[in-house]
Scaffold this active site. Structure first.
Site, mmCIF file in Angstrom:
data_model
loop_
_atom_site.group_PDB
_atom_site.id
_atom_site.type_symbol
_atom_site.label_atom_id
_atom_site.label_comp_id
_atom_site.label_asym_id
_atom_site.label_seq_id
_atom_site.Cartn_x
_atom_site.Cartn_y
_atom_site.Cartn_z
ATOM 1 N N HIS A 125 0.936 -1.370 -0.074
ATOM 2 C CA HIS A 125 -0.318 -0.125 0.222
ATOM 3 C C HIS A 125 0.697 1.356 0.081
ATOM 4 C CE1 HIS A 125 -3.425 2.646 1.852
ATOM 5 N NE2 HIS A 125 -2.138 3.773 1.924
ATOM 6 N N GLU A 126 1.775 1.055 0.730
ATOM 7 C CA GLU A 126 2.474 3.120 0.778
ATOM 8 C C GLU A 126 3.136 2.667 -0.034
ATOM 9 O OE1 GLU A 126 2.610 4.449 3.398
ATOM 10 O OE2 GLU A 126 0.720 3.412 4.510
ATOM 11 N N GLU A 184 -6.411 6.859 -0.668
ATOM 12 C CA GLU A 184 -6.129 6.020 0.216
ATOM 13 C C GLU A 184 -6.619 4.594 -0.498
ATOM 14 O OE1 GLU A 184 -4.788 4.785 2.837
ATOM 15 O OE2 GLU A 184 -4.164 7.387 2.574
ATOM 16 N N HIS A 207 1.375 3.874 -3.289
ATOM 17 C CA HIS A 207 1.376 6.188 -2.744
ATOM 18 C C HIS A 207 2.425 7.016 -3.135
ATOM 19 C CE1 HIS A 207 -2.138 6.571 -0.318
ATOM 20 N NE2 HIS A 207 -1.934 6.110 1.088
#
Length: 288
Positions: free
Chosen positions: A130-131, A199, A134
């Site tokens: 997930h990071e 998100e 980003h």
């Protein structure tokens, strides 16, 4: 669609900022305010990662210090076909993580000690994927820009509140007071909307990189429950950084409403489970 929505929200925030500058000081005031905000954005673009990592007292680690954590990030970066980010650990019992940096070539990921100690390797992979998303989507830059513009709007609003607006073209005393109160609120709402949009995108991208949406879904449920029990004192003292974390680090902020920087965890988990069903057998591959 999320990208289009993000840029529409950015445009709305910029328009709000320029409009406020014009109403306070006319065309000249708007131009000066724009130059100040541009300088603030440039400074934040180059230094935001260092400032945030220093704020949370993050320490850089390698495979000799945190072998499992670093190896997971390295494998995920390989799968995502992106540069390996610098890896940091934050000494905090709350399981959480964030990414920072102006672009994929100058990026860092940070995980708390609580995150590494609490999650399974599969769940940790889901979080770090997930990071990395980003970083790959340049969300870290987008959120830096929105935070800076929001700060500039608050600065202009305070100026209007204490010194008055443009006497020739301004909205008058009542209008100036209304702008001083409503403009920062509107900017904060737009900033939160952008954060929630990014998100959901990072959840989907992270699920694709890790290969199993259910790993992130499980991690989010465990992290959200733990975040309500373990306070993050640094985040509580600096709430403007809350949007950086994968789950809201502020206690008691779990609802998906206008004033939340994160979507509700149950909504994110539901989307991830639907994605897992769509992936079928591919979502059941083991890690490694």
């Amino acid at each position: 669609m999320n990208t289009i929505r993000t840029f529409m929200l950015l445009a709305a925030m910029t328009a709000l900022f320029m409009g406020l500058g014009y109403l306070i000081g006319g065309a000249g005031g708007a131009a000066i305010a724009f130059l100040v905000a541009a300088a603030m954005n440039l400074f934040a673009w180059w230094n935001s990662d260092k400032m945030v990592l220093r704020m949370y007292k993050a320490r850089r680690v390698d495979e000799t210090v945190a072998p499992n954590y670093v190896r997971i990030v390295k494998e995920l970066a390989r799968r995502a076909n992106m540069p390996m980010p610098a890896t940091y650990i934050v000494d905090n019992p709350q399981p959480n993580a964030f990414a920072t940096g102006r672009n994929p070539e100058h990026a860092a990921v940070a995980a708390t000690t609580g995150l590494i100690a609490t999650l399974t390797p599969e769940e940790l992979a889901g979080v770090m994927a997930h990071e990395l998303t980003h970083i790959k989507n340049r969300d870290t830059l987008i959120m830096t820009v929105t935070a800076t513009i929001a700060g500039a709007i608050s600065m202009l609003a305070n100026f209007a509140l204490f010194f008055g607006g443009n006497r020739d073209n301004g909205p008058g005393i009542v209008g100036t007071l209304a702008l001083a109160i409503l403009a920062p609120l509107a900017a904060a709402l737009v900033q939160m909307a952008i954060s929630r949009t990014r998100e959901y995108s990072a959840d989907a991208g992270g699920a694709e990189i890790s290969g199993n949406p259910l790993w992130l879904a499980s991690a989010l449920e465990r992290m959200d429950a733990a975040a309500r029990r373990a306070p993050n004192e640094t985040a509580e003292a600096n709430p403007a950084t809350a949007h950086m974390f994968i789950v809201n680090p502020l206690n008691g902020r779990g609802r998906d409403n206008l004033f939340s920087t994160h979507p509700a965890t149950e909504n994110r988990v539901s989307v991830l489970r639907q994605l897992a069903q769509a992936m079928g057998e591919a979502a059941r591959r083991p890690w490694g």
